[in-house]
Scaffold this motif. Structure first.
Motif, short mmCIF file in Angstrom:
data_model
loop_
_atom_site.label_atom_id
_atom_site.label_comp_id
_atom_site.label_asym_id
_atom_site.label_seq_id
_atom_site.Cartn_x
_atom_site.Cartn_y
_atom_site.Cartn_z
N ALA A 1 0.84 -1.20 0.00
CA ALA A 1 0.00 0.00 0.00
C ALA A 1 0.88 1.25 0.00
O ALA A 1 0.58 2.23 -0.70
CB ALA A 1 -0.92 -0.01 1.22
N ALA A 2 1.95 1.22 0.77
CA ALA A 2 2.88 2.36 0.81
C ALA A 2 3.52 2.59 -0.55
O ALA A 2 3.65 3.74 -1.00
CB ALA A 2 3.94 2.12 1.87
N TRP A 3 3.89 1.52 -1.23
CA TRP A 3 4.48 1.67 -2.56
C TRP A 3 3.47 2.28 -3.54
O TRP A 3 3.83 3.10 -4.38
CB TRP A 3 4.98 0.33 -3.07
CG TRP A 3 6.36 -0.01 -2.60
CD1 TRP A 3 6.72 -0.96 -1.69
CD2 TRP A 3 7.58 0.63 -3.02
NE1 TRP A 3 8.09 -0.96 -1.51
CE2 TRP A 3 8.64 0.00 -2.30
CE3 TRP A 3 7.88 1.65 -3.92
CZ2 TRP A 3 9.96 0.38 -2.47
CZ3 TRP A 3 9.20 2.04 -4.09
CH2 TRP A 3 10.23 1.39 -3.37
N SER A 4 2.20 1.87 -3.44
CA SER A 4 1.21 2.45 -4.35
C SER A 4 1.01 3.93 -4.07
O SER A 4 0.60 4.69 -4.96
CB SER A 4 -0.13 1.69 -4.25
OG SER A 4 -0.86 2.08 -3.10
N GLY B 1 11.40 -7.82 -2.16
CA GLY B 1 10.12 -7.91 -1.46
C GLY B 1 9.68 -6.51 -1.09
O GLY B 1 10.51 -5.60 -0.92
N ALA B 2 8.37 -6.32 -0.95
CA ALA B 2 7.84 -4.97 -0.75
C ALA B 2 8.34 -4.32 0.54
O ALA B 2 8.73 -3.15 0.54
CB ALA B 2 6.32 -5.01 -0.77
N THR C 1 4.55 9.68 6.21
CA THR C 1 3.59 8.70 6.72
C THR C 1 2.22 9.29 7.07
O THR C 1 1.22 8.59 6.91
CB THR C 1 4.15 7.97 7.95
OG1 THR C 1 4.59 8.93 8.91
CG2 THR C 1 5.31 7.08 7.56
N PRO C 2 2.11 10.54 7.55
CA PRO C 2 0.76 11.04 7.87
C PRO C 2 -0.19 10.99 6.69
O PRO C 2 -1.36 10.62 6.83
CB PRO C 2 1.02 12.48 8.35
CG PRO C 2 2.41 12.46 8.87
CD PRO C 2 3.15 11.52 7.96
N PRO D 1 0.92 -3.34 -11.14
CA PRO D 1 0.67 -3.03 -9.73
C PRO D 1 0.96 -4.24 -8.83
O PRO D 1 0.97 -5.38 -9.30
CB PRO D 1 -0.81 -2.69 -9.71
CG PRO D 1 -1.39 -3.53 -10.80
CD PRO D 1 -0.34 -3.57 -11.89
N ARG D 2 1.19 -3.97 -7.57
CA ARG D 2 1.32 -5.04 -6.57
C ARG D 2 0.12 -5.08 -5.65
O ARG D 2 -0.01 -5.98 -4.83
CB ARG D 2 2.60 -4.84 -5.75
CG ARG D 2 3.89 -4.94 -6.56
CD ARG D 2 4.04 -6.30 -7.21
NE ARG D 2 5.29 -6.46 -7.94
CZ ARG D 2 5.51 -6.09 -9.19
NH1 ARG D 2 4.52 -5.53 -9.87
NH2 ARG D 2 6.67 -6.27 -9.76
N VAL D 3 -0.77 -4.11 -5.80
CA VAL D 3 -1.97 -4.06 -4.97
C VAL D 3 -3.07 -3.34 -5.75
O VAL D 3 -2.80 -2.47 -6.57
CB VAL D 3 -1.68 -3.32 -3.63
CG1 VAL D 3 -1.37 -1.85 -3.88
CG2 VAL D 3 -2.83 -3.46 -2.65
N LEU D 4 -4.31 -3.77 -5.51
CA LEU D 4 -5.48 -3.07 -6.03
C LEU D 4 -6.34 -2.63 -4.86
O LEU D 4 -6.51 -3.38 -3.89
CB LEU D 4 -6.30 -3.99 -6.95
CG LEU D 4 -5.66 -4.40 -8.28
CD1 LEU D 4 -6.57 -5.40 -8.99
CD2 LEU D 4 -5.39 -3.20 -9.16
N TRP D 5 -6.89 -1.43 -4.95
CA TRP D 5 -7.86 -0.92 -4.00
C TRP D 5 -9.23 -1.21 -4.59
O TRP D 5 -9.50 -0.84 -5.74
CB TRP D 5 -7.65 0.58 -3.79
CG TRP D 5 -6.26 0.94 -3.35
CD1 TRP D 5 -5.15 1.00 -4.15
CD2 TRP D 5 -5.82 1.30 -2.04
NE1 TRP D 5 -4.04 1.36 -3.42
CE2 TRP D 5 -4.42 1.56 -2.12
CE3 TRP D 5 -6.47 1.44 -0.81
CZ2 TRP D 5 -3.66 1.95 -1.01
CZ3 TRP D 5 -5.72 1.83 0.29
CH2 TRP D 5 -4.34 2.07 0.19
#
Length: 262
Positions: free
Chosen positions: A35-38, A56-57, A96-97, A133-137
């Motif tokens: 999620a951070a990478w996206s 690895g992520a 991060t915020p 992508p490595r993640v989908l929302w």
């Protein structure tokens, strides 16, 4: 590990748990990393994809947060210049915020995170390699995410003709009758007609967005998107808070093409 990106693991676990409710703490740490990478990178960033594949992520994220010299991450695939340019692109988003605001917004909207490797991950995205992508929302029904064997994409002009819309609806109805899900981009014109025809025929449709799922675009399709979510899903590789920019629309199209079998 007690910290990641200078954030306590307990805080990470609490932020990710609503987005991946059926997973354990170990999964949530890696989910936080993807999620951070996206959040850090623009869609299609090859350098990020290569680093995630190599380390690895979570490990790749830890290395980037440490703001390393570019030469320490260079290899035969990525030159020091490639790394230096990427680090400069990502630096403004290393906060991060803002990421946690995005995660909180996602939880409020009932968004789920689907990672590569999950059972629901669309198999066609593998073809994008390091540019994928490595993640989908996902908003809606996670289980509706398509396989290439069970889906087709129908896309077209926003300023469509009546004849074009009729053909799009006819295509959608024919594919639904044969058991296919219809993937499109949620736009005005042909995309919207393909979604509507699929729903009218009792089929499943997936709308792929160019921006974050907290501000679905175009706003004039808000009711259509709600109907899609009842049986299908609205998805994005961009986290909540991300605007649907011109570049992201172009990159969104590669997801539509890769997800669908035809």
């Amino acid at each position: 590990m007690t910290m990641m990106w200078n954030v306590p693991v307990a805080d990470i676990d609490a932020a990710i748990a609503p987005l991946r409710p059926d997973t354990d703490s170990g999964d949530r740490l890696e989910s936080f990393a993807v999620a951070a990478w996206s959040f850090l990178v623009e869609p299609g960033d090859r350098v990020a994809g290569a680093l995630i594949r190599r380390f690895g992520a979570s490990e790749a994220l830890s290395r980037i947060v440490a703001r390393p010299a570019a030469s320490t991450l260079a290899d035969d695939e990525l030159s020091a210049a490639d790394i230096a340019e990427a680090l400069a692109r990502w630096e403004p988003r290393l906060e991060t915020p803002a990421l946690f605001r995005s995660l909180t917004s996602a939880a409020t909207l009932g968004i789920r995170l689907v990672r590569d490797g999950d059972e629901q991950w669309p198999d066609g995205l593998v073809d994008l390699g390091d540019n994928g992508p490595r993640v989908l929302w996902v908003r809606g029904q996670v289980e509706s995410l398509p396989t290439t064997a069970s889906s087709v994409a129908i896309v077209g002009a926003r300023a469509s003709t009546g004849y074009g819309e009729h053909v799009a609806m006819d295509f959608a109805a024919g594919f639904v009758s044969r058991g296919y899900a219809v993937v499109s981009g949620g736009a005005y014109g042909i995309d919207g007609m393909a979604h509507r025809a699929t729903l009218a025929c009792g089929g499943t449709t997936i709308a792929v967005m160019a921006g974050g799922l907290d501000n679905l675009y175009p706003s004039g399709h808000e009711e259509l998107f709600k109907r899609i979510m009842n049986t299908g899903s609205v998805v994005s590789e961009v986290p909540p808070g991300g605007a649907p920019t011109r570049w992201r629309f172009l990159q969104r199209n590669r997801l539509i093409a890769a997800m669908a079998g035809g």
